[in-house]
Design a protein around this motif. Structure first.
Motif, PDB file in Angstrom:
ATOM      1  N   GLN A 153       1.119   8.459  -1.828  1.00 50.45           N
ATOM      2  CA  GLN A 153       2.093   8.208  -0.767  1.00 50.45           C
ATOM      3  C   GLN A 153       3.215   9.250  -0.808  1.00 50.45           C
ATOM      4  OE1 GLN A 153       1.440   5.984   1.577  1.00 50.45           O
ATOM      5  NE2 GLN A 153      -0.447   5.560   0.430  1.00 50.45           N
ATOM      6  N   LYS A 210       5.040  12.223   0.334  1.00 50.58           N
ATOM      7  CA  LYS A 210       5.027  12.816   1.669  1.00 50.58           C
ATOM      8  C   LYS A 210       4.631  14.288   1.642  1.00 50.58           C
ATOM      9  CE  LYS A 210       8.309   9.636   3.825  1.00 50.58           C
ATOM     10  NZ  LYS A 210       9.600   9.485   4.546  1.00 50.58           N
ATOM     11  N   ALA A 259       9.324  -3.551  -0.652  1.00 47.34           N
ATOM     12  CA  ALA A 259       9.123  -2.116  -0.845  1.00 47.34           C
ATOM     13  C   ALA A 259       9.613  -1.677  -2.224  1.00 47.34           C
ATOM     14  CB  ALA A 259       9.853  -1.332   0.240  1.00 47.34           C
ATOM     15  N   THR A 279       5.615   1.925   0.065  1.00 49.97           N
ATOM     16  CA  THR A 279       6.613   2.398   1.010  1.00 49.97           C
ATOM     17  C   THR A 279       7.076   1.257   1.912  1.00 49.97           C
ATOM     18  OG1 THR A 279       4.960   2.969   2.662  1.00 49.97           O
ATOM     19  CG2 THR A 279       5.487   4.653   1.001  1.00 49.97           C
ATOM     20  N   GLU A 280       8.066   1.522   2.732  1.00 52.63           N
ATOM     21  CA  GLU A 280       8.547   0.516   3.680  1.00 52.63           C
ATOM     22  C   GLU A 280       7.433   0.098   4.636  1.00 52.63           C
ATOM     23  OE1 GLU A 280      11.343  -1.067   3.851  1.00 52.63           O
ATOM     24  OE2 GLU A 280      12.581   0.023   2.392  1.00 52.63           O
ATOM     25  N   LYS A 293       4.048   3.693  -4.781  1.00 50.79           N
ATOM     26  CA  LYS A 293       3.200   3.788  -3.596  1.00 50.79           C
ATOM     27  C   LYS A 293       3.570   2.766  -2.530  1.00 50.79           C
ATOM     28  CE  LYS A 293      -1.146   5.868  -5.154  1.00 50.79           C
ATOM     29  NZ  LYS A 293      -2.613   5.706  -5.144  1.00 50.79           N
TER      30      LYS A 293
END
Length: 510
Positions: free
Chosen positions: A421, A423, A259, A248-249, A246
């Motif tokens: 998270q 997408k 990350a 992310t950047e 979960k």
């Protein structure tokens, strides 16, 4: 027509349905699972008939029963949220069941004659937040129902945006959770910035708290208050963990972490190690930012609360608000032993904390906020009677934007795109349409609280007393809520000045 086209004809409607599901924005399940997702709604439609014979009753499922979820879903969609043919609950034989005692006559104006404010049904808090200690940013919250702490990371960007937009439309505040403020939090709602043990969003490169960064974050707005998280009901005394999948950047940038790696929050703070040093830190943050500062905690050992009350009573330091979280488990995933057996359930935990402040005579100095399944009208009424000035909602507002209680929040596989998270899954949640549903739910909960208040003969839920509720002892007898929790007369109520002011606000001219 060629034979190949003839063979393809039966599949064209399915293809058309799949294409429609992928482009529509009302239902996240259908966007993520085109065609097959319709089975969920078909089964839901005949659910009562199936359960009547072979599955379970409407009030048996946990943590939220089907009746409770149905009320939230219907409220969020502005559908009929009434229930016919009597109660599903076994009120006669359920030990501890609360009953609200309505009054036959009252001086309170009917709902149609009450001024509900510019947002149509805004119900402001009965107390000023930060008013007792004269904080420069003291204010009266415009809603007694607000959104509890759920961070960006635990929830998707689309979910955070939908909730923030919905809270803004309903005039409610949105608690950021301990993950810091993202651009998804900036769609109009006033924010309560939560600071957890890892100081995400206000820490330096080594992970230590940095006051300058906090001041920048607060100044960037719209931060109305700061909440120091000591513990939460889902995992009290344990700390937190955001799985690397979960992180992310974008989340890593906001939190100031790496990350793709598990993000662990320790169980305790490093900026203070005692109640005394906690209050020093509270006063520092309030002085430097100007906004009210409070704490959030589940309730276990009472030594901390006893010392906190003693120090607030004998010194000029203190918290502006206290958020008490129930130990029933919440949005955070946790080991089963923590979610089921660590810390007190809300009613008992809150009553014990409130008693400490009330016996010292300083309950009026603090705004009390409750959380832990209080997004349902009956639970919220009990909370207000016990002394809550506001309630925070978390899982219930998640349901308002589509949560189906799949209980996969910790797996990153939330089918409705809320607690993930991923997408593809998150794309199924359209923030704009779901924002309307969040706002509808918050408004409906406030409306029902007003209706119950007026049934009890008072103008505001904060004026409901422990004498207005009985707790059933099976079918044999009932005991007033005041006796059950050992409250004294007028405990749980705002002082006479605040009570008169909020009554005047609620009964003002149309």
């Amino acid at each position: 027509m060629s034979p190949n086209w003839k063979r393809a004809l039966p599949f064209l409607p399915v293809a058309g349905l799949a294409a429609y599901d992928l482009i529509q924005k009302r239902h996240a399940v259908l966007r993520n699972f085109p065609v097959v997702g319709h089975a969920r709604y078909a089964l839901e439609a005949i659910g009562p008939e199936l359960r009547q014979y072979i599955v379970s009753g409407n009030d048996e499922e946990r943590p939220f029963s089907r009746n409770q979820r149905r009320w939230i879903y219907a409220s969020s969609k502005l559908q009929n949220n009434y229930f016919g043919f009597g109660a599903d609950n076994d009120t006669e034989f359920t030990q501890g069941y609360p009953i609200i005692k309505h009054r036959t006559f009252s001086d309170i104006a009917p709902a149609t004659q009450v001024n509900r404010g510019s947002k149509g049904d805004t119900v402001p808090a009965a107390k000023m937040l930060g008013g007792h200690r004269g904080r420069p940013g003291a204010f009266r919250p415009t809603s007694v129902v607000n959104v509890s702490a759920m961070s960006f990371g635990s929830l998707s960007a689309a979910a955070i945006e939908a909730i923030n937009r919905g809270a803004a439309m309903a005039g409610a505040m949105h608690n950021t959770g301990e993950g810091g403020i993202s651009e998804h939090h900036r769609h109009g709602a006033d924010l309560v910035l939560q600071i957890g043990t890892s100081y995400f969003g206000c820490r330096d490169a080594q992970g230590r708290f940095e006051l300058a960064r906090l001041k920048d974050v607060v100044a960037s707005g719209p931060v109305k208050a700061i909440e120091i998280k000591l513990s939460q009901g889902a995992k009290p005394g344990l700390g937190g963990l955001l799985p690397g999948a979960k992180v992310t950047e974008e989340i890593a940038r906001i939190r100031g972490i790496e990350a793709g790696r598990d993000c662990a929050s320790p169980s305790r703070h490093t900026e203070f190690d005692s109640t005394d040093s906690l209050l020093d830190w509270v006063e520092l943050l309030a002085a430097e930012t100007g906004v009210p500062v409070g704490i959030k905690s589940a309730v276990g050992n009472l030594d901390f609360w006893t010392e906190l009350v003693e120090l607030m009573d004998t010194t000029d330091r203190g918290v502006d608000f206290v958020t008490v979280d129930g130990g029933e488990g919440g949005t955070g995933a946790a080991p089963l032993i923590f979610s089921e057996s660590v810390s007190l359930p809300f009613r008992l935990g809150f009553a014990r904390v409130y008693e400490q402040f009330a016996r010292a005579g300083i309950a009026d100095h603090v705004v009390f906020i409750g959380s832990g399944k209080l997004g349902l009208p009956d639970n919220a009424v009990v909370a207000f009677a016990l002394g809550c000035d506001m309630v925070n909602v978390a899982r219930e507002v998640m349901m308002s934007i589509g949560c189906v209680q799949a209980q996969k929040c910790h797996t990153d596989k939330c089918p409705t795109g809320i607690a993930t998270q991923d997408k593809w899954l998150a794309h199924g949640l359209d923030p704009l349409s779901k924002a309307d549903r969040a706002a509808n739910y918050l408004r409906t909960l406030r409306r029902d609280l007003l209706k119950v208040s007026e049934a009890c003969g008072v103008a505001h839920p904060g004026l409901i007393t422990t004498e207005d509720l009985d707790i059933l002892n099976g079918h044999e007898s009932a005991t007033s809520l005041r006796q059950v929790y050992g409250y004294e007369a007028k405990w749980g109520l705002p002082n006479e000045f605040d009570a008169a002011e909020i009554t005047s606000i609620m009964n003002g001219p149309c």
